[in-house]
Each structure stands twice: as structure tokens, then as C-alpha cells.
Design an enzyme around this catalytic site. Structure first.
Site, mmCIF file in Angstrom:
data_model
loop_
_atom_site.group_PDB
_atom_site.id
_atom_site.type_symbol
_atom_site.label_atom_id
_atom_site.label_comp_id
_atom_site.label_asym_id
_atom_site.label_seq_id
_atom_site.Cartn_x
_atom_site.Cartn_y
_atom_site.Cartn_z
ATOM 1 N N ASP A 38 4.603 10.468 2.121
ATOM 2 C CA ASP A 38 3.373 10.187 2.872
ATOM 3 C C ASP A 38 2.218 9.555 2.156
ATOM 4 O OD1 ASP A 38 1.785 9.691 5.446
ATOM 5 O OD2 ASP A 38 0.796 11.827 4.725
ATOM 6 N N GLU A 91 1.527 9.233 12.341
ATOM 7 C CA GLU A 91 2.120 10.695 12.572
ATOM 8 C C GLU A 91 2.636 10.557 13.997
ATOM 9 O OE1 GLU A 91 -0.458 10.185 10.394
ATOM 10 O OE2 GLU A 91 1.254 10.540 9.288
ATOM 11 N N ASN A 108 1.914 4.723 5.909
ATOM 12 C CA ASN A 108 3.190 5.349 5.772
ATOM 13 C C ASN A 108 4.232 4.810 6.899
ATOM 14 O OD1 ASN A 108 1.517 7.308 7.302
ATOM 15 N ND2 ASN A 108 3.329 7.942 7.738
#
Lengths: 601, 601
Positions: free
Chosen positions: A320, A194, A278
């Protein structure tokens, strides 16, 4: 005198390890002793299965806590203790305290290691300040700290033997996963998908902490340790620069594919298995292409890191559906043929079984009926889309467009299952899978990359599937058939790891805090106990002094519990988890405790 | 539907309270129902005795945790839950969260109250951020917050009914004690003897929180609510300005005498009982005189606060032998005469029994043989020193002088017993007393008063008595004879409150974290269980659904555990406690958990 006794006890294990060429020779042997629990998943095959059978479906109703221990740390407690002889070892969330307890002397604290870490690492941990446990090998306990430091501690004393800084938290790279000892290496991944961290696996020499090899999830072949000819995907060589060619420009440099899950190892094949996460950002429009090798199951040679085979489950992710979940190594008879199999329950809602020697795809089926972003996986070997998900256009967050809220996508970003590891019993030939039963609205938006800043690019909200109220199921899965055998509803996601035992029991924990024991054949609930806090840890078992114990870490948190853990209250906070799991605060509060169960004397 | 059920259940209690003229009419009745535990000590007599007898000396070995609950707060957990019907209520250390759990619905959290408090209150709490529990009355739950706010919460919903700021933490005045509901009043004391706070008791109207009366520990008679003629001490009127005349100049204004202990109430006599704490500063040289009425047992009229009698145990304290410990009200036959008695185990190491109607001194004996600062209490009624300790010159910290380290004084400043409350069984006629077995070096030094700054004036170090290693004993005490009946050694101070039951069991907790059950007659240990953290809470019992439960809060801290609780490491830190209790970190870590025990089904 007590100290001497202790030293001689741990000394035995240390000597065993020290005397062999590779730490794993001993670890393989040690993992076959069901009295101990020498590695995070109990064994290299990651089956979380124990041969212990003192606690049975008949007597489990009498189970009760035998002793308990508070870790002194709040927030989410993932992972599980190790037990080696008289010693128990476990770690806490940030600040990552490691405790060594003496099981032979009323669980006295033999040593405690508390690293000094910059608390600025906390805001760059996406999904709570978790740590998934320590590993053992060569007389040392290995800890992967939040600040990415890998530290080797003397198992007898807790003294630091060596320590190495693996990555830079200022750029969003953190450590949350357990290290894995394989042969003469200590292997770790990295968290930070992230934050645009480019994922990799790093292998350090067990003796001195020197980097042996490093294999990235994406980039040039020299970085990924992929060989254009020798590395295969679904049986075919991947070709030159198989990763770079699926990214626009230099985007692979901030492409994600983090590696924070549970690793497995097949000593006979000399291959290690894990999944990459991801691609960054969560806004798919911003990163055209398949984004290889994010969302990929990897088989690497442990000595060199060379990639043997890869399989990308979710090319060009739009939700995701991080691919880091555990790989479970079993023998399976599929289509009349015996396979050395690898089974993986992915965030995307499909349970995959592959031949782990070749990477051949054998089975791919939904393990939650709610899954609606794809109708299935294309199993037609002659198809150009062989092995790819058959997508549902309506659920395409890229298709629907930036700044458009795509509604009703199942599963939610945290997947039909997240890191909470499944167990496998060779007796029932079933997998026991803790699952999330959660859908989402997903709105991608344009985001620009700044090192160390969130690079998420989507807002989410999460909730149970339409018309349902349970946000979790605990299921039994037939890996060969790709079918759910039984399914137990749970109010919240089952975010704890499962344990299967030879007596026909399966254990798991719930976010409300219950430790549960169910019948492995039928799923019938046979026992439950409300532990102090919500459970996101993994159940383990050991034998000491002739008695079988079952241990679980409580401590609500993790992604599902991030609202409680970080004091977040807005529904869309915590990457959308706060909304769906808000009711958790009616059942439990923060805490970090170990509860150890046994039958009464 | 569930909500309705709950409301009707709690509503019953509320109606009972609302229908009566005074809340205490109901509380007296309610406290006679052994299924509930409606006030901090179980009853107004503070005996911590329960008529429940499902758990017996014979079956207690089968006891096991039935459910557990993490409070989400670290540091020291003093106090105990209340149980009223289906509801359980308890509070945590700062930030003083109050939980209301539904015992009929799997201990679900019905409501939770978390006050917003200025964290600057933490450094002015001398001995950890403790809170000793909530009280019930008139359909409300009362919380005395760290910042001195007294808040009345609707027992059904947790909504704030009224709230009043009692004192100023910026001047060192804080709230740590449980409020006490007596008739139509809610009565609280104040903490801050180490900050020169002048102690007092304040009575607020239960309906609206309006101040009814306030009685100081020292100062003019108009402040102390002492009547020169009607208020007696050892049977004689105290005379005019009995307090002011024992202080130099205005020193009484910063004279201490805090009031943070456990209060008892005799409805028949309409008198409430409590003790006042140490005079400020700890340097005795700086405050000549008897420093009345610090270190005093008080009997006050609940309606008006008027002092009926006073008895100063340690005139001109030189050791911080704070007098706040609990007063236990029993019937005792002493010297062939029946007395409505009051028994008090003081920090100074003497167990006192007085006639609670008159304040006559009946018995005063050492309850720890280690006590060496005085040889006894002068019981000669004709002596000018009647009722005073017979001091040992060598142990006089004033006599030895400022900046001189007086060594080997027993007990240490935290007393032969601190706030950890004793229990009394009318069946065995024995008191069960958790004690400290600790001595000290004490070096007084000159200190000047600044509002809100520590006004301690002494450095301490604490350790077990010479030649011994145990820092605690759990004893049975014959109050009529003033003799120890049996004594169990404990490695650390027993800092938990005791519970006695009609089946002949006594329960207490240890700083390592064990809940123990012993035979009330012999002290024989019948059961122990290692709870998650060290215990400084008080054991209580209740019955629900036909089953007897025993509950204890774990959470190491308090004065003895301040090293762990506040992360202090220098031996003299924590007012000397860190040194003596350093070894605690080998046994337990911080945590806040409720463990509720029952016999197996």
C-alpha cells in the site's frame, strides 16, 4: 455600509478573475503576492514557500496566538485556509462546512456553507472524514465534498453557482482532496482505493461545471488519455494499452489508483502533475502484473488531459505504498545540468527528482534510513529494471504468501510520508519534509469484490522501527544530492504540512498539537506552542494590515489519528494505525480549531 | 519515574485531606493558597477573587495564550478547571468527560474519565447539555453526571471510588451543577424545573457516598427540613408547613424549585447557602399560591440539612425568574453596621444583600435599569408585603391571562443574570456582575403533567430592550449602596463567570468568544483575545512554576447559545433564546477548548 465595503474588497479579486480569459492568469499573478495565500499550496509549484519575512529566526520566540476560531466539527482537519485580501476561506471535515471570515472586521463570519450530505458516506471514507481544503478562482470558492459533489460557491456570498456530482459514494468513491483551479478548469481526483474504485482525474469547466475531460489511472488508452507513441515513461513511448496489458482480465476495472493528493501545475509547460495511488486490493497475489498506472507520477496537458509522461514508482505494490503525495516544482542543478525539476517524496520511502518536462529520472534516494523493503532504485539506464526499486525478497508480502504475517517491513503502509505536504525554500535549496518513521507487520488475505464494501485484503499493525521510540522525523532534504541535511525526531508522525519563509524559518505541526518553528538551515527548534488539538493541517502564512500571520488548523485525526477520531481501540483497527498511535490519547483530544499567530504589537 | 513523581505530588494533597477529621479543614486551608484553585468558585465565599497579582493593569496588554486544549466535546462549556499543585481537573458537557492534566509535564493527560450514559438524557436537559465542573476533597474528584449519578474518582488515577445514582432522568431529573464538598459531605442539587421535578439538596458522605440528608425545596416540613419555630424568614419563624400551605393540593409534588446553581459555605456559621428555582409550570394560573419555597435563598446547617432561614424573592413566579444564582459571602458595612453579608444577583433583576447569619434583608435594588416587572422591593418592615417585589400589573402574565402574549417584560426569562457567576473584590468592595440585558414576550398556556415530558406551559420570545441593541452589560455593583458603579455594554449577554484579582483586574468572557480584562476601578477594557468559541465558562487563575495563568473554557451554548448548540433555528425555539441570540452565528461556532493565558517570558 460594512457589506458594501466587503463586496468592493472581494469584488476586486472577482473582477480580476472575471476579466481574464483564464482564471489562472490571475491566479499566477495573485499567487505572487505574498500577502495572500490563494491556493492550497500557496503557489502552483506547490513549494509552500512565502516571501514574507516579518517573523524571523530572531523574533519568532515572541510569536503568540493573535486569534482563534473553532470550526464546530470534530475529527481530522487536514488542509489550510486561503487568504484573498480581507477574506479567509477554509473547509472542515464531514459535513464539509465552508467558512468565509472577514479579516478586516474581527474575523466575523461573512458566510458559511454547510452542505446536506448523506452520512452513509462516512463508513466509506477509509482514513477519517477529512477534507483538504477549498480553492479559489473566477470569483468562486470550490469545495470537493465527501459525497464527491464539486460545488462552486460565490466568494462574496457563499451562494451556490453550480454543483456537479462527480462519483458514487455507494460504490466507495468519495471526495477528500482540495479541488485545483488551473486555467479555465477545476480539477479534482477521487478517493476510494480501499473500495476498488478506479481512480481518475476530472476537469470541469470553471464557468458552468461541465465536464471537460477525464483521465483514468488505468484501463484502455482511451480512458487513461495515454497515447501509445506520444506518452513516454523514462524517455520511451509507453506503447499500446500500456495499462490494460499489466492487469489480469478485467481487474483494472476495480484496480484502484486513486488520485486524492496535491496537484501542481507548470503554466509554461501547460502540464499538471499528480500521483496515482495503490492498486486494489492490498493482497498482491490477487492482482498479478505491474498494475499500471497505479503508483505513478503523471504529467498531463491541462487543456486536454493528454498524458505527456508517466513514471511508475512501485510496480505491483505489495505494501500500500500509495503514490499520491505532492509534486514540488523547482529549478534544480543536477549532474551539472539545470533542470525544471519535480520532486516527490513517496510513501515507499524514496525521494524522487525528475525532469518535469521530459519525465527523466534524476535522483531517487531513501529519505528515511529505516526503509528496508528495497535497497535502492535501479539508476542504470541500460538495465531492464531501470527506474524500478531493487526489492528485498524477505519483505515481499506476496513472496511470503497469503495469510502469512510478514514482519518488520519499513515503512508501514502509511509510508515514510503520507499526504502531509513538504515545503521547499529556494533560498536554502532544501526541502522540508514531515515524515513517518513507522514499520509494520502485513498479512495479505483473499478478498472478493463487492461494490461499496471494503476491498482491502490485508491486516496490518504498525510500530516504530526496532530499538527506536520516535514515530516521526521532520527532515531537511537536499533534492539534488538526495541526502538528509538535518533531521528532528518527533514522538509521532509529523502529519502536518510544512511552510518555509524567506526569513529562514520553517513551520510544521505535530500530532500532539504543537506548532513548531525551526531554523531552516539547522533545524534548531526556535518556538513551539500547544494548540488545542493534534495537528494534521498545513501551516500557511499571510499578511494583513501590515502584519504577518501564521495560521494552522488543529484537529487530530487522519489515518494516524483515526483511533482517536473514530473512537477505535483495537490495535489492528484503522488499518493498523490504532496500535502504533494509541499513546496519542495521552496528549490530545478531538477538536477543530484555527489558531492564527503573530508577533506582539 | 514520572508516574512516581506525579503520585507523590497528588499524594500530598490526598494525605492532607485524609489526615483531617473533615475534608473541609483542608479545603479551607487549600483555598487560601492563591496558587491553587481548589473549588469551583475559588473559595467557599464564592467571591471568585484571587490574591495573585503578577498580571496587572499595566502589563495585561501583553497577555497571550500560553497553551490550549481541546476537550473533544461540542456544545456549551460552563464551569472552570480546578488546579491543585501540578494537577488540573475539568469536566465537559455530556458525555461529561473528566480530564486530569499534568501541568509539570507539558499538560499531558494523566487520566481521562468518560462515563457511559444513556443519550436519552439529552432531550430532558432544558438548556443545553452543560456541566458546571468538578469538585475536589479527600483525595477524590467529584463529578455530577447528566444522568444524575454522583461519582467519586481517585484524584491520582481516575479510578471510580464510589458512585451513586441520585435521581431518575426518565422523570426529567438531571445533573448539570458542580458538586460541592463541605466538611465530610458532597452536596449536589438537581435540574429539572421544566419537567416538574421537585427540587432538593442531597448530602452524601464523602467516604462512601451514603446519603446523609436530603432537603426538598417544597413539601411537608419533614421533607424541607424546615422547623416551624427555628427556621425563620425575614426574622420571623415560618410556622408549620410553610411550604405545603402555599400550594393547591398536591401540586408541590411536581412543583419545581430546582437547585442547580452555585453553593457557598460559611464554616464559622456552619451554614451553606443556595437558591431554589422556578415553580413548575411556567403557567402561573395553574398553580395558585406563593409556591414556597421556590425562588428562595436557603441557609442550611451542613451537618443536618436543617433550614436556618429562608427568603423567597419572587413569590408565585410568573416569568421563570429562577432563584438559583450564586450567593456571595462578604463582610459589608450597611447602614453603619457591620454584617456578615450574602449578596445575590437574582434572575428577577434585583441584587439582594442579606445578613447571612440571620437572613435579614439589607439591600434590594435593580442591577439592570431595564427591569420593569416590579418597581422595587418593599423594604418597609411594618408592611405586610415586607421583602416582596412591588409588581407592575401590566407585566403580570397571570393577570393578562392564559393564551395572552404579554409583551415587553424585562428581564426575559433567562433573567438579568443567569447562572454566570459574579466576582467580588475586597479591595474595591465591588461586585463584578455579568448580566443579560434582555426583555421578552411571554404567553402562558395550560399544560398537563406527564412524568419525563416538558412541563413548561409558556412560549417566549426574547430581544434587547426597546431602542437598544446590546443584549448584555458587564457591571460593577456596590452591594452596600445597591448601585451600579460602572457598566460596559456587550452585544450579547455576558454568560461567563467573572474573576477579580488583587492587582486590580477583572476578567470575563463574551458569547462571541472574547476573553476580556478590565480595570476593576473604572471598567476600562485593557485586553481582549478571541478564543476559539463563544464563552459561557468561568474565568479562573492559578500560579504554576512561579508564573500566573488565567484559564477559560470556550464552547458556545447554554441557554443563550442553545440555538447554535442544538442546531435550532425557529425564533421561539430554545425557550425563546433562539430569536434573540440568532446573530451569534455570525461570530462563532461550536467547540470546547481550554485557553490558558500568561505574560510572555
Amino acid at each position: 455600509m460594512r457589506k458594501l465595503l466587503l463586496m468592493s474588497c472581494v469584488g476586486t479579486a472577482a473582477l480580476m478573475a472575471g476579466g481574464a480569459a483564464f482564471a489562472n492568469d490571475d491566479l499566477v499573478k495573485m499567487s505572487q503576492n505574498p500577502k495572500d495565500w490563494v491556493m492550497p499550496a500557496g503557489n502552483y509549484a506547490a513549494t509552500r514557500f512565502s516571501e514574507l519575512k516579518q517573523i524571523t529566526p530572531e523574533n519568532v520566540k515572541s510569536l503568540a496566538p493573535a486569534w482563534t476560531f473553532s470550526t464546530g466539527v470534530l475529527r481530522g482537519h487536514e488542509g489550510a485556509p486561503l487568504v484573498i485580501g480581507d477574506m479567509m476561506y477554509f473547509s472542515t471535515p464531514f459535513p464539509n462546512i465552508v467558512y468565509a471570515l472577514d479579516l478586516a472586521h474581527e474575523e466575523k463570519i461573512v458566510w458559511k456553507y454547510e452542505p446536506k450530505q448523506d452520512p452513509n458516506v462516512i463508513p466509506v471514507m477509509c482514513c477519517d472524514t477529512v477534507n483538504r481544503g477549498v480553492s479559489y478562482g473566477d470569483g468562486k470558492i470550490f469545495l470537493h465534498q465527501a459525497d464527491s459533489t464539486l460545488v462552486a460557491l460565490d466568494a462574496k456570498t457563499g451562494a451556490v453557482v453550480w454543483s456537479v456530482k462527480d462519483a458514487d459514494p455507494a460504490k466507495g468513491a468519495t471526495g477528500t482532496s482540495a479541488p485545483f483551479v488551473m486555467k479555465d478548469k477545476v480539477i479534482i481526483g477521487v478517493s476510494g482505493g480501499e473500495f476498488g474504485v478506479r481512480g481518475y482525474v476530472a476537469a470541469y469547466n470553471i464557468k458552468d461545471g461541465k465536464l471537460a475531460w477525464k483521465g483514468y489511472s488505468m484501463g484502455p488508452d482511451s480512458d487513461t488519455l495515454i497515447d501509445a507513441e506520444k506518452t513516454t515513461s523514462l524517455g520511451k513511448p509507453v506503447g499500446k494499452n500500456s495499462s490494460e496489458s499489466t492487469w489480469e482480465g478485467d481487474q483494472w476495472k476495480i484496480g484502484g489508483g486513486a488520485t486524492w493528493g496535491w496537484y501542481a501545475f507548470d503554466p509554461a509547460l501547460n502540464l499538471m502533475y499528480y500521483g496515482s495511488g495503490n492498486p486494489s486490493t492490498w493482497n498482491p497475489k490477487q492482482r498479478p502484473g505491474d498494475n499500471k498506472w497505479s503508483m505513478t507520477i503523471w504529467a498531463r496537458d491541462v487543456d486536454t488531459g493528454a498524458a505527456k509522461w508517466v513514471y511508475q514508482m512501485t510496480p505491483h505494490d505489495e505494501w500500500d505504498y500509495d503514490g499520491i503525495n505532492e509534486m514540488i516544482l523547482t529549478d534544480q542543478s543536477i549532474g551539472g545540468k539545470e533542470h525544471k525539476a519535480l520532486t516527490h517524496f513517496d510513501r515507499n520511502g524514496f525521494g524522487y527528482t525528475l525532469d518535469r518536462a521530459t519525465g527523466e529520472l534524476l535522483v531517487a534516494q531513501k529519505f528515511d534510513p529505516a526503509v528496508n523493503w528495497a535497497t535502492g532504485i535501479d539508476m542504470d539506464k541500460s538495465s531492464k529494471d531501470y527506474g524500478k526499486p531493487i526489492r528485498v525478497a524477505k519483505m515481499s508480502t506476496e513472496g511470503n504468501g497469503e495469510d502469512v504475517n510478514s514482519k518488520g517491513i519499513c515503512p508501514a503502509a502509511l509510508g515514510s510520508k503520507d499526504e502531509q505536504p513538504a515545503a521547499y525554500s529556494p533560498l536554502t535549496k532544501l526541502f522540508y519534509v514531515p515524515t513517518n518513521h513507522v514499520c509494520m507487520d502485513y498479512e495479505p488475505f483473499r478478498v472478493s469484490y463487492t461494490a461499496g464494501q471494503p476491498y482491502v485484503g490485508a491486516t496490518l499493525s504498525m510500530y516504530p522501527p526496532a530499538g527506536e521510540s520516535n514515530m516521526g522525523n521532520f527532515i531537511a532534504w537536499d533534492g539534488a544530492e538526495g541526502k538528509i541535511k538535518w533531521s528532528n525526531k518527533e514522538q509521532f508522525s509529523v502529519w502536518s504540512g510544512a511552510l518555509a519563509t524567506a526569513s529562514g524559518l520553517v513551520f510544521y505541526g505535530t500530532l500532539e498539537g504543537y506548532l513548531k518553528a525551526v531554523d531552516a538551515k539547522t533545524g534548531k527548534e526556535l518556538y513551539k506552542f500547544k494548540t488545542p488539538s493534534g495537528i494534521i493541517g498545513n501551516v500557511m502564512t499571510y499578511e494583513h494590515g501590515g502584519k504577518q500571520y501564521v495560521a494552522i488548523l488543529s484537529g487530530v485525526g487522519g489515518w494516524a489519528g483515526i483511533g482517536l477520531a473514530a473512537g477505535l481501540t483495537k490495535p489492528q483497527d484503522g488499518l493498523g494505525a490504532v496500535g502504533g498511535y494509541a499513546a496519542l490519547s495521552n496528549y490530545t483530544a478531538l477538536g477543530g480549531q484555527l489558531t492564527v499567530f503573530a508577533l506582539p504589537n
